[in-house]
Design an enzyme around this catalytic site. Structure first.
Site, PDB file in Angstrom:
ATOM      1  N   GLU A 146       0.823  -1.227   0.000  1.00  0.00           N
ATOM      2  CA  GLU A 146       0.000   0.000   0.000  1.00  0.00           C
ATOM      3  C   GLU A 146       0.846   1.261   0.000  1.00  0.00           C
ATOM      4  O   GLU A 146       0.503   2.255  -0.652  1.00  0.00           O
ATOM      5  CB  GLU A 146      -0.923  -0.023   1.225  1.00  0.00           C
ATOM      6  CG  GLU A 146      -1.888   1.135   1.326  1.00  0.00           C
ATOM      7  CD  GLU A 146      -2.895   1.164   0.185  1.00  0.00           C
ATOM      8  OE1 GLU A 146      -2.685   1.986  -0.723  1.00  0.00           O
ATOM      9  OE2 GLU A 146      -3.879   0.397   0.210  1.00  0.00           O
ATOM     10  N   LYS A 187       4.847   4.670 -10.057  1.00  0.00           N
ATOM     11  CA  LYS A 187       3.518   4.522  -9.452  1.00  0.00           C
ATOM     12  C   LYS A 187       2.460   4.284 -10.518  1.00  0.00           C
ATOM     13  O   LYS A 187       1.502   3.515 -10.304  1.00  0.00           O
ATOM     14  CB  LYS A 187       3.191   5.758  -8.618  1.00  0.00           C
ATOM     15  CG  LYS A 187       4.115   5.880  -7.401  1.00  0.00           C
ATOM     16  CD  LYS A 187       4.054   7.282  -6.794  1.00  0.00           C
ATOM     17  CE  LYS A 187       4.996   7.424  -5.609  1.00  0.00           C
ATOM     18  NZ  LYS A 187       5.167   8.840  -5.218  1.00  0.00           N
TER      19      LYS A 187
END
Ligand SMILES: NC(=O)c1ccc[n+]([C@@H]2O[C@H](COP(=O)([O-])OP(=O)(O)OC[C@H]3O[C@@H](n4cnc5c(N)ncnc54)[C@H](OP(=O)(O)O)[C@@H]3O)[C@@H](O)[C@H]2O)c1
Ligand SMILES: NC(=O)c1ccc[n+]([C@@H]2O[C@H](COP(=O)([O-])OP(=O)(O)OC[C@H]3O[C@@H](n4cnc5c(N)ncnc54)[C@H](OP(=O)(O)O)[C@@H]3O)[C@@H](O)[C@H]2O)c1
EC number: 1.1.1.3
Lengths: 438, 438
Positions: free
Chosen positions: B134, B210
Site C-alpha cells: 500500500e 507509481k
C-alpha cells in the site's frame, strides 16, 4: 485453503429494487471477471422480492425470482447472501438465518446496522462467517474497508463526513444559487435527489445511522444511532449561508465522530450530525451537488479524504460486489476477513460535554457598551472569543462572534443568555464551526 | 484458523530511515491496539540498517539493530518482513529470501515493484505468502486496497493520479504565486519537498513507477515502468500555466492509466505520465501543495477520489502498518489475502496510438487566411478542433486551439506541421488536456 476446486459459489440476492437490480445486472455482466477474482464462478441461486410481477430494471433469469426469502436463505446450499431489502424486519431475521445456515453476508442496510449492529456482528462471529457492509456508508465510496483495514496500524482521531447526498445538494444550491431551503428542496425533489417525504434525509436520520457506523469502526467501540446527537438542515437559512460566506466558510451537514477527552481525562467518542460552517479551503468544502466524502484524521497518516457518489443503484452495487468478492474468497478458503472489533469499548460523550466552536450572529442596539455586555456573556460561561466583527450601524448593527472551543453546554448557555439580554434584539444565526485548526 | 494461541508475531524491519524509523516507533506506541487487531502481540525481532551507529529518529531497543539483513530474514522464526530500504538491490534479494523462508512481506518499494514486480509476485504465490505494498503508491492514501478489493466487482476504466508531492507543490506555486519553474523548485527545495537532485521527481520517474503499479492493479495486467510514456514538468512555463488559467484549467502532473481501444477494437492499457491541463472544477484541481490524490473512474461506481499525504515518514508508516496488520492476520490463519492478478493480460498501447486532446497556443501573423491555414493543418491529420480562440492583434496575435480526441501521433504530427508553417511565428504552448467529458 481451497478444497472445492471450481465449484460455483451460490449467491442469494434478497431484494431487487434500486440496488438489488444493479447487483443482479453486474453479477451477470461481470461474471468472467468475478470468477477470475474469486477463483470460482459466481452463480445467482435466487432473487427474493415482495412482488413477483413488479417491473424490474433488470431481466432476472427465469425461475430465480421468489417471494420466499427465508426459504431461499435456509435451503442449505447458499454460500453468500446479499441483503438489499432495507429496513429492520425481515432484513434482520433473514441475515441471522443466513449466518446460522453457514452463509456469509453482504448488506447495504445502514438503518439495521446502526440500530442493532451488535446482534448481527455477534451472530457472524458465532457462525464464523463474514458480515460485510461497505455499501451501508457513503454508497460507492470505499470507506469501511480503509477504516477497518488500511488504517488498522494507525490511530484515527476524527471523522468528518458528508454522507447524505440530498442534504449536500440542497446546501450546495443554497450556497451557489442563493436559493432558500424550500426552493432548493423542491429542486432536489424535481431532480430525484430527494424523496417526496424528505424527513429521513433532511432531518439527519440517514446521516446519523452512518455516523454511528463510522464511529464504531473508527474507534473500535459500539455506537448506535441512539447515541448520535442529531440536528437536520431544515432550519438553515439563507442568512446562515451568507454569514458563512462572509467568514470564508460554507455550510455542510456533517456526520462527525471524534475522540474527545472527558472531564476525568479519558478518551470518549463524540458522535453527532449537524450543519456546520467549514472553511472554503477545507477539502470537504469542494464536495458539490449530491456527492459524498469522508474526511479522516489520524495520528500517523494525517488528513485523508475519500470522495465519490454516495448513492444510486449502480454505485451502491459496485460496493456490494466488492464485498461479495472478498466474502466469497474467504468463504472458499474457510476463513473470515476482519470482523467487527469493539475492543476499545469507549464511552459516548453526552453532547453537552462535546467540545465545539460556535459562530453567533447577533442583532444589537448600536450603543456604547454593547460589545462589552456581549463579551461578558461569553466570559460568564467560560467561553473565550476568537473574533468579533461589528457590521452595519444603527438599526442594522450586528455583531458576529466566533468562539474558541468550549463545551456545547457552555456555548448553548451563552446563547441562551444573549437571547435574554436587553441590548440584543435577536440572535440571528447560531452554527457550529468545524474543520478549523484549533 | 488460528492454532497458535497468542504466540507473538515476529516482525523483521529492513531499513530504519525516514519510513523505517516511524514503523519502529508506531510498532512500539501502538502495540496494544495492534495486538487487539491482529489477535496476537506483534514483536520486533530485528531492525536491519547499513550503519549501526547512525543517528536515528527513534530509539531502537538495544540488541535489535543489525547490519546483517539477510541473516535476519533467514533466521527461521520471522513471520513478517517489512522492507523499507528502497532501491533494487539488496531489497529484491531480501524480499525473495523472506518469502522462501516462509515470511509474508510488506514493502513500500515502488521502484522495485515497477521494475520487477512480477518476479516478486510469483515468488509470493509460490511461497503461499502475502506481498503487500500500500505504501508504494501515494504514501498514506489507501489506494492499492480499494483498487484490489473494494472495486473487485466493478470495471475500472481510468485512473488519474497526482502521485508526486514535489511536482504538485511546484505546479501549485506556479499557479497560485505566478512563480516560474526554477523559483518554485527552489522554494520546494528550501522547504524539504524537493531533493538537492530533483530529477526523479521533476522528470516524472517517481510518478512513472507509481503509474505502472496503478495500471497493473486497475487492469489486472502486467505493466512495468518501461511501459510508461514519461514527460516531466521542467518544460512547463509560466505561459503554459497562464494559458491554462485562461481556459479555466490548472496544470498538474498526472499519472494516467486508462483503457483505450486499439485499432482492431481490443482493449489495451494506455499508461503515461505528463503534465496536463485539467478543468478547475475537476476534483483533482483542488489538490494543493504537496498533497496527492488518485481519481478513479469505473463503470458502476462512477467517479471516486482518494486524497491525502503522498509521502513523509509517519504517513507512509501508517500505510505500512495497515498492511502489516492484514498480513499478520492472514499469516496466523494460514491464509493469503488477495494476491496479484494479471488474468486480463491486456497489451500496453504505444503512446502514438493513445487518444488524447491537445491545447496548442500559436503566435501567428495577423492576416487573412491564417485561421484557415491552421485549421487545414489540423484537418490534414484528421484532428478535429473543439475551440479556437484568437487573442491579441498585430504582432501579438495568438491562436489558442483545443482539439477533440485524436491519437497522440496525429496530434504531434499536426504540431510538427504547424511549426513549419510560414504564417506561424511560434508554437508557444502544447499541452494535453485531461479530465474533460469528451
Ligand atoms: N438506493 C440507494 O441509493 C442506496 C444507497 C446505499 C444503500 N442503500 C441501501 O440498500 C438497501 C436497498 O435499498 P433500495 O434503494 O434498493 O430499496 P428498494 O428500491 O426499495 O428495493 C427493496 C427491494 O426489497 C424487496 N423487498 C421488500 N420487502 C421484502 C420482503 N419482505 N421479502 C423479500 N423482498 C422484499 C422489494 O421487492 P419488490 O421489488 O417486489 O417491491 C425490492 O425489490 C437499503 O438498505 C438501503 O438503505 C441504498
Ligand atoms: N520517504 C518517504 O516519504 C517515502 C514515501 C513512500 C514510499 N517510500 C519508500 O520507502 C522506502 C524507504 O524510504 P526512506 O525514505 O525511508 O529511505 P531512507 O531514509 O534512505 O532509509 C533507508 C534505510 O535503509 C537502510 N539501508 C540501506 N541499505 C541497506 C542495506 N544494504 N542493508 C540494510 N539496511 C540498509 C538505511 O540504513 P542507514 O540508516 O544505516 O543508512 C536506512 O535506514 C523506499 O522504497 C521509498 O521509495 C518512502
Amino acid at each position: 485453503m481451497n478444497t472445492e476446486g471450481d465449484k460455483p459459489l451460490k449467491v442469494a440476492v434478497l431484494g431487487c429494487g434500486v440496488v438489488g437490480s444493479q447487483v443482479v445486472r453486474l453479477l451477470g455482466e461481470q461474471s468472467g471477471d468475478l470468477a477470475a477474482r474469486v477463483g470460482a464462478p459466481v452463480e445467482i441461486a435466487g432473487v427474493a422480492v415482495r412482488r413477483l410481477d413488479a417491473p424490474r430494471d433488470v431481466d432476472v433469469p427465469a425461475g430465480l425470482l421468489t417471494t420466499d426469502a427465508l426459504g431461499l436463505v435456509t435451503r442449505g446450499d447458499i454460500d453468500v447472501v446479499v441483503e438489499v431489502i432495507g429496513g429492520i424486519e425481515p432484513a434482520r431475521s433473514l441475515i441471522l438465518a443466513a449466518l446460522e445456515n453457514g452463509a456469509s453476508v453482504v448488506t447495504a442496510n445502514k438503518a439495521l446496522l446502526a440500530e442493532d449492529g451488535p446482534t448481527l456482528y455477534e451472530a457472524a462471529e458465532k457462525a464464523g462467517r463474514d458480515l460485510y457492509y461497505e455499501a451501508a456508508v457513503a454508497g460507492a465510496i470505499p470507506i469501511v474497508r480503509p477504516l477497518r483495514e488500511s488504517l488498522a496500524g494507525d490511530k484515527v482521531t476524527r471523522v468528518l463526513g458528508i454522507v447524505n447526498g440530498t442534504t449536500n445538494f440542497i446546501l450546495d444550491k443554497m450556497d451557489t444559487q442563493g436559493s432558500g431551503f424550500e426552493e432548493a428542496l423542491e429542486e432536489a425533489q424535481a431532480l430525484g435527489y430527494a424523496e417526496a417525504d424528505p424527513t429521513a434525509d433532511v432531518e439527519g436520520f440517514d446521516a446519523a445511522a452512518k455516523a454511528a457506523i463510522l464511529a464504531s469502526l473508527a474507534f473500535h467501540s459500539r455506537v448506535t444511532a441512539a447515541d448520535v446527537h442529531r440536528e437536520g438542515i431544515s432550519d438553515v437559512t439563507s442568512g446562515d449561508v451568507r454569514s458563512a460566506t462572509d467568514m470564508g466558510c460554507v455550510v455542510k451537514l456533517l456526520a462527525i465522530a471524534e475522540l474527545n477527552a472527558t472531564e476525568s481525562g479519558e478518551e470518549a467518542v463524540s458522535v453527532r450530525v449537524h450543519p456546520a460552517m467549514i472553511p472554503r479551503s477545507h477539502p470537504l468544502a469542494s464536495v458539490r451537488e449530491a456527492y459524498n466524502a469522508v474526511f479522516v484524521e489520524s495520528e500517523a497518516a494525517g488528513q485523508l479524504m475519500f470522495y465519490g457518489p454516495g448513492a444510486g443503484g449502480a454505485p451502491t452495487a459496485s460496493a456490494v460486489l466488492g464485498d461479495l468478492v472478498s466474502v466469497a474468497r474467504n468463504h472458499r478458503q474457510g476463513t473470515r476477513g476482519v470482523g467487527e472489533s469493539a475492543y476499545a469499548d469507549r464511552a459516548v460523550l453526552p453532547m453537552g460535554e462535546t467540545r465545539t466552536r460556535y459562530h453567533v450572529a447577533i442583532d444589537v442596539d448600536d450603543r456604547a457598551g454593547v460589545l462589552a455586555a456581549v463579551a461578558t456573556a461569553f466570559a460568564t460561561h467560560d467561553v473565550s472569543i476568537q473574533t468579533v466583527r461589528q457590521e452595519g450601524r444603527g438599526d442594522d448593527a450586528q455583531l458576529v462572534v466566533v468562539s474558541h472551543e468550549a463545551t456545547d453546554a457552555q456555548l448553548s448557555a451563552t446563547v441562551e443568555e444573549l437571547r435574554g439580554m436587553d441590548t440584543v434584539r435577536e440572535v440571528t444565526s447560531v452554527m457550529r464551526v468545524e474543520g478549523t485548526d484549533e
